[in-house]
Design a protein around this motif. Structure first.
Motif, PDB file in Angstrom:
ATOM      1  N   SER A 172      10.504 -10.072  19.478  1.00  0.00           N
ATOM      2  CA  SER A 172      11.786  -9.463  19.128  1.00  0.00           C
ATOM      3  C   SER A 172      11.562  -8.039  18.627  1.00  0.00           C
ATOM      4  CB  SER A 172      12.446 -10.297  18.033  1.00  0.00           C
ATOM      5  OG  SER A 172      13.324  -9.487  17.284  1.00  0.00           O
ATOM      6  N   PRO A 173      12.446  -7.136  19.047  1.00  0.00           N
ATOM      7  CA  PRO A 173      12.303  -5.760  18.546  1.00  0.00           C
ATOM      8  C   PRO A 173      12.560  -5.673  17.038  1.00  0.00           C
ATOM      9  CG  PRO A 173      14.339  -6.026  19.813  1.00  0.00           C
ATOM     10  CD  PRO A 173      13.565  -7.295  19.984  1.00  0.00           C
ATOM     11  N   PHE A 174      13.177  -6.702  16.478  1.00  0.00           N
ATOM     12  CA  PHE A 174      13.525  -6.669  15.049  1.00  0.00           C
ATOM     13  C   PHE A 174      12.458  -7.331  14.175  1.00  0.00           C
ATOM     14  CE2 PHE A 174      17.481  -6.869  17.531  1.00  0.00           C
ATOM     15  CZ  PHE A 174      18.018  -5.645  17.178  1.00  0.00           C
ATOM     16  N   GLU A 175      11.491  -8.002  14.825  1.00  0.00           N
ATOM     17  CA  GLU A 175      10.436  -8.733  14.111  1.00  0.00           C
ATOM     18  C   GLU A 175      11.045  -9.601  13.011  1.00  0.00           C
ATOM     19  OE1 GLU A 175       7.660  -5.643  13.159  1.00  0.00           O
ATOM     20  OE2 GLU A 175       6.792  -5.751  15.160  1.00  0.00           O
ATOM     21  N   SER A 176      10.583  -9.490  11.764  1.00  0.00           N
ATOM     22  CA  SER A 176      11.125 -10.389  10.736  1.00  0.00           C
ATOM     23  C   SER A 176      12.212  -9.716   9.901  1.00  0.00           C
ATOM     24  CB  SER A 176       9.996 -10.885   9.839  1.00  0.00           C
ATOM     25  OG  SER A 176       9.280  -9.787   9.355  1.00  0.00           O
ATOM     26  N   ALA A 177      12.732  -8.599  10.390  1.00  0.00           N
ATOM     27  CA  ALA A 177      13.741  -7.866   9.614  1.00  0.00           C
ATOM     28  C   ALA A 177      15.075  -8.596   9.541  1.00  0.00           C
ATOM     29  CB  ALA A 177      13.945  -6.479  10.215  1.00  0.00           C
ATOM     30  N   LEU A 178      15.259  -9.636  10.360  1.00  0.00           N
ATOM     31  CA  LEU A 178      16.542 -10.357  10.333  1.00  0.00           C
ATOM     32  C   LEU A 178      16.399 -11.744   9.719  1.00  0.00           C
ATOM     33  CD1 LEU A 178      18.032  -9.293  13.796  1.00  0.00           C
ATOM     34  CD2 LEU A 178      18.339  -8.247  11.541  1.00  0.00           C
ATOM     35  N   ASP A 179      15.282 -11.997   9.045  1.00  0.00           N
ATOM     36  CA  ASP A 179      15.142 -13.272   8.333  1.00  0.00           C
ATOM     37  C   ASP A 179      16.173 -13.330   7.214  1.00  0.00           C
ATOM     38  OD1 ASP A 179      13.066 -13.789   9.974  1.00  0.00           O
ATOM     39  OD2 ASP A 179      11.475 -13.544   8.473  1.00  0.00           O
ATOM     40  N   LEU A 180      16.628 -14.532   6.891  1.00  0.00           N
ATOM     41  CA  LEU A 180      17.674 -14.718   5.887  1.00  0.00           C
ATOM     42  C   LEU A 180      17.292 -14.053   4.557  1.00  0.00           C
ATOM     43  CD1 LEU A 180      20.354 -16.127   6.147  1.00  0.00           C
ATOM     44  CD2 LEU A 180      19.350 -18.139   5.071  1.00  0.00           C
ATOM     45  N   LEU A 181      18.187 -13.257   4.030  1.00  0.00           N
ATOM     46  CA  LEU A 181      18.070 -12.592   2.731  1.00  0.00           C
ATOM     47  C   LEU A 181      17.009 -11.494   2.679  1.00  0.00           C
ATOM     48  CD1 LEU A 181      18.666 -15.656   0.379  1.00  0.00           C
ATOM     49  CD2 LEU A 181      20.324 -13.960   1.135  1.00  0.00           C
ATOM     50  N   SER A 182      16.504 -11.103   3.853  1.00  0.00           N
ATOM     51  CA  SER A 182      15.621  -9.932   3.871  1.00  0.00           C
ATOM     52  C   SER A 182      16.431  -8.682   3.574  1.00  0.00           C
ATOM     53  CB  SER A 182      14.983  -9.763   5.254  1.00  0.00           C
ATOM     54  OG  SER A 182      14.004 -10.729   5.451  1.00  0.00           O
ATOM     55  N   LEU A 183      15.775  -7.715   2.933  1.00  0.00           N
ATOM     56  CA  LEU A 183      16.373  -6.382   2.771  1.00  0.00           C
ATOM     57  C   LEU A 183      15.764  -5.514   3.862  1.00  0.00           C
ATOM     58  CD1 LEU A 183      17.875  -4.107   1.213  1.00  0.00           C
ATOM     59  CD2 LEU A 183      15.797  -3.843  -0.148  1.00  0.00           C
ATOM     60  N   SER A 184      16.613  -4.916   4.685  1.00  0.00           N
ATOM     61  CA  SER A 184      16.119  -4.123   5.807  1.00  0.00           C
ATOM     62  C   SER A 184      16.883  -2.813   5.913  1.00  0.00           C
ATOM     63  CB  SER A 184      16.277  -4.910   7.116  1.00  0.00           C
ATOM     64  OG  SER A 184      15.498  -6.085   7.072  1.00  0.00           O
ATOM     65  N   SER A 185      16.215  -1.810   6.503  1.00  0.00           N
ATOM     66  CA  SER A 185      16.932  -0.583   6.864  1.00  0.00           C
ATOM     67  C   SER A 185      17.457  -0.809   8.272  1.00  0.00           C
ATOM     68  CB  SER A 185      16.012   0.624   6.910  1.00  0.00           C
ATOM     69  OG  SER A 185      15.032   0.514   5.934  1.00  0.00           O
ATOM     70  N   VAL A 186      18.740  -0.589   8.469  1.00  0.00           N
ATOM     71  CA  VAL A 186      19.323  -0.893   9.778  1.00  0.00           C
ATOM     72  C   VAL A 186      20.040   0.323  10.359  1.00  0.00           C
ATOM     73  CG1 VAL A 186      19.629  -3.342   9.204  1.00  0.00           C
ATOM     74  CG2 VAL A 186      21.526  -1.765   8.842  1.00  0.00           C
ATOM     75  N   VAL A 187      20.117   0.321  11.677  1.00  0.00           N
ATOM     76  CA  VAL A 187      20.927   1.292  12.410  1.00  0.00           C
ATOM     77  C   VAL A 187      21.850   0.477  13.297  1.00  0.00           C
ATOM     78  CG1 VAL A 187      20.934   3.211  14.043  1.00  0.00           C
ATOM     79  CG2 VAL A 187      19.050   2.972  12.407  1.00  0.00           C
ATOM     80  N   PHE A 188      23.133   0.779  13.260  1.00  0.00           N
ATOM     81  CA  PHE A 188      24.053   0.006  14.115  1.00  0.00           C
ATOM     82  C   PHE A 188      25.147   0.898  14.680  1.00  0.00           C
ATOM     83  CE2 PHE A 188      27.810  -0.479  11.346  1.00  0.00           C
ATOM     84  CZ  PHE A 188      27.289  -0.099  10.113  1.00  0.00           C
ATOM     85  N   LEU A 189      25.672   0.424  15.794  1.00  0.00           N
ATOM     86  CA  LEU A 189      26.750   1.131  16.459  1.00  0.00           C
ATOM     87  C   LEU A 189      28.046   0.492  15.978  1.00  0.00           C
ATOM     88  CD1 LEU A 189      26.910   3.361  18.604  1.00  0.00           C
ATOM     89  CD2 LEU A 189      26.994   1.562  20.344  1.00  0.00           C
ATOM     90  N   LYS A 190      28.837   1.273  15.260  1.00  0.00           N
ATOM     91  CA  LYS A 190      30.067   0.731  14.667  1.00  0.00           C
ATOM     92  C   LYS A 190      31.170   0.744  15.725  1.00  0.00           C
ATOM     93  CE  LYS A 190      32.588   1.161  10.367  1.00  0.00           C
ATOM     94  NZ  LYS A 190      33.629   2.143  10.170  1.00  0.00           N
ATOM     95  N   LYS A 191      31.664  -0.468  16.014  1.00  0.00           N
ATOM     96  CA  LYS A 191      32.720  -0.576  17.026  1.00  0.00           C
ATOM     97  C   LYS A 191      34.074  -0.526  16.345  1.00  0.00           C
ATOM     98  CE  LYS A 191      29.961  -1.412  20.597  1.00  0.00           C
ATOM     99  NZ  LYS A 191      29.917  -2.630  21.392  1.00  0.00           N
ATOM    100  N   SER A 192      35.086  -0.219  17.122  1.00  0.00           N
ATOM    101  CA  SER A 192      36.423  -0.148  16.529  1.00  0.00           C
ATOM    102  C   SER A 192      37.083  -1.527  16.559  1.00  0.00           C
ATOM    103  CB  SER A 192      37.275   0.864  17.288  1.00  0.00           C
ATOM    104  OG  SER A 192      37.221   0.547  18.655  1.00  0.00           O
ATOM    105  N   GLY A 193      38.065  -1.703  15.694  1.00  0.00           N
ATOM    106  CA  GLY A 193      38.873  -2.929  15.668  1.00  0.00           C
ATOM    107  C   GLY A 193      38.064  -4.166  15.349  1.00  0.00           C
ATOM    108  N   GLU A 194      38.361  -5.240  16.067  1.00  0.00           N
ATOM    109  CA  GLU A 194      37.771  -6.539  15.766  1.00  0.00           C
ATOM    110  C   GLU A 194      36.412  -6.750  16.446  1.00  0.00           C
ATOM    111  OE1 GLU A 194      39.593  -9.314  13.831  1.00  0.00           O
ATOM    112  OE2 GLU A 194      40.142  -7.313  13.151  1.00  0.00           O
ATOM    113  N   SER A 195      36.014  -5.821  17.299  1.00  0.00           N
ATOM    114  CA  SER A 195      34.773  -6.015  18.066  1.00  0.00           C
ATOM    115  C   SER A 195      33.563  -6.085  17.137  1.00  0.00           C
ATOM    116  CB  SER A 195      34.558  -4.857  19.030  1.00  0.00           C
ATOM    117  OG  SER A 195      35.699  -4.635  19.781  1.00  0.00           O
ATOM    118  N   LEU A 196      32.579  -6.875  17.566  1.00  0.00           N
ATOM    119  CA  LEU A 196      31.327  -6.949  16.811  1.00  0.00           C
ATOM    120  C   LEU A 196      30.596  -5.624  16.929  1.00  0.00           C
ATOM    121  CD1 LEU A 196      30.105 -10.437  18.045  1.00  0.00           C
ATOM    122  CD2 LEU A 196      30.736  -9.873  15.696  1.00  0.00           C
TER     123      LEU A 196
END
Ligand SMILES: [Zn+2]
Length: 261
Positions: free
Chosen positions: A45-69
């Motif tokens: 996974s490109p995220f390795e263990s950064a998405l394990d439950l309750l991990s603190l991670s630095s994230v970059v995300f694409l913010k979608k409009s409205g109800e979209s994920l």
């Protein structure tokens, strides 16, 4: 759509497709977000263990409009929640803290200091601080930051100061605080709590207000030994407040019975 960068704690992950996850993150700058993490279920996974439950991670995300994920594009692990190595109760307390934040917050509504207070709570649990006091302070601080701190001294019905010399005092979780003797006949669904329980709640709440989260944790000074009845009452009051705010019983509450012992 805009590309955003922030720090986040992982609250929940759900399988989305054979290779992807939907992650719920509590971010420092954008409040809670739900995002698709493509490829997160792959062996590499490109995220390795950064998405394990309750991990603190630095994230970059694409913010979608409205109800979209939103779309998570990067996550880099900063700190892992390690309480599984400490014991079951600290682990459950961590899961509960994440569940509380998830239940009481809305997507894309930032709340100042809340992510930091969650992080500090997880760190305290990892370093084997008292789970009972750590969770009580976390709950008080969360409801304070969300603007729901109950009134511990003035009656929620008439505004008069309550008589604190009584052995037991009425507290209404749905009404948001204590109820004086004159007003109790008009109130429904209140609890009777002992004077010591109320004093502890009031003094800890007062200590938390006006102090930054880092100081809050380092200043923890639990009273020596508490009667079991007081411990149980503290849990009862906090549980009922959280249940009343989230309008449902949180799943992890059933795993926190040991906090009363
Ligand atoms: Zn009153």
């Amino acid at each position: 759509m805009s590309l955003e960068k922030t720090d986040a704690v992982v609250l929940k992950t759900v399988e989305w497709s054979e290779t992807s996850l939907i992650v719920t993150l509590f971010t420092k700058d954008f409040g809670k977000i739900s995002a698709i993490a493509k490829g997160a279920r792959r062996l590499k996974s490109p995220f390795e263990s950064a998405l394990d439950l309750l991990s603190l991670s630095s994230v970059v995300f694409l913010k979608k409009s409205g109800e979209s994920l939103d779309l998570l594009t990067e996550a880099k692990l900063q700190r892992r929640f390690r309480s599984a190595q400490v014991g079951l109760l600290p682990l459950y307390c961590g899961y509960y803290a994440g569940e509380v934040i998830n239940a009481l917050t809305e997507n894309h509504e930032p709340i100042a200091g809340l992510m930091e207070s969650l992080c500090l709570t997880l760190q305290e649990l990892d370093r084997q601080a008292s789970p009972a006091w750590t969770i009580l302070d976390f709950e008080l601080q969360t409801i304070q930051r969300l603007g729901h701190m109950p009134s511990w001294r003035w009656c929620v019905a008439c505004g008069e100061e309550i008589e604190t010399d009584r052995q037991s005092i009425a507290f209404s979780p749905t009404g948001g605080g204590v109820v004086c003797t004159n007003c109790t006949p008009t109130q429904r669904g209140y609890l009777r709590i002992g004077r010591q329980t109320l004093q502890i709640l009031e003094s800890r709440a007062r200590k938390l207000s006006g102090s930054d989260p880092a100081r809050m944790v380092s200043e923890q000074s639990p009273p020596a030994i508490l009667a079991l009845s007081v411990r149980a009452e503290l849990r009862l009051v906090m549980e009922q407040i959280i249940v009343s705010l989230s309008e449902r019983r949180l799943r992890m509450l059933d795993f926190l019975e040991d906090l009363k012992r």
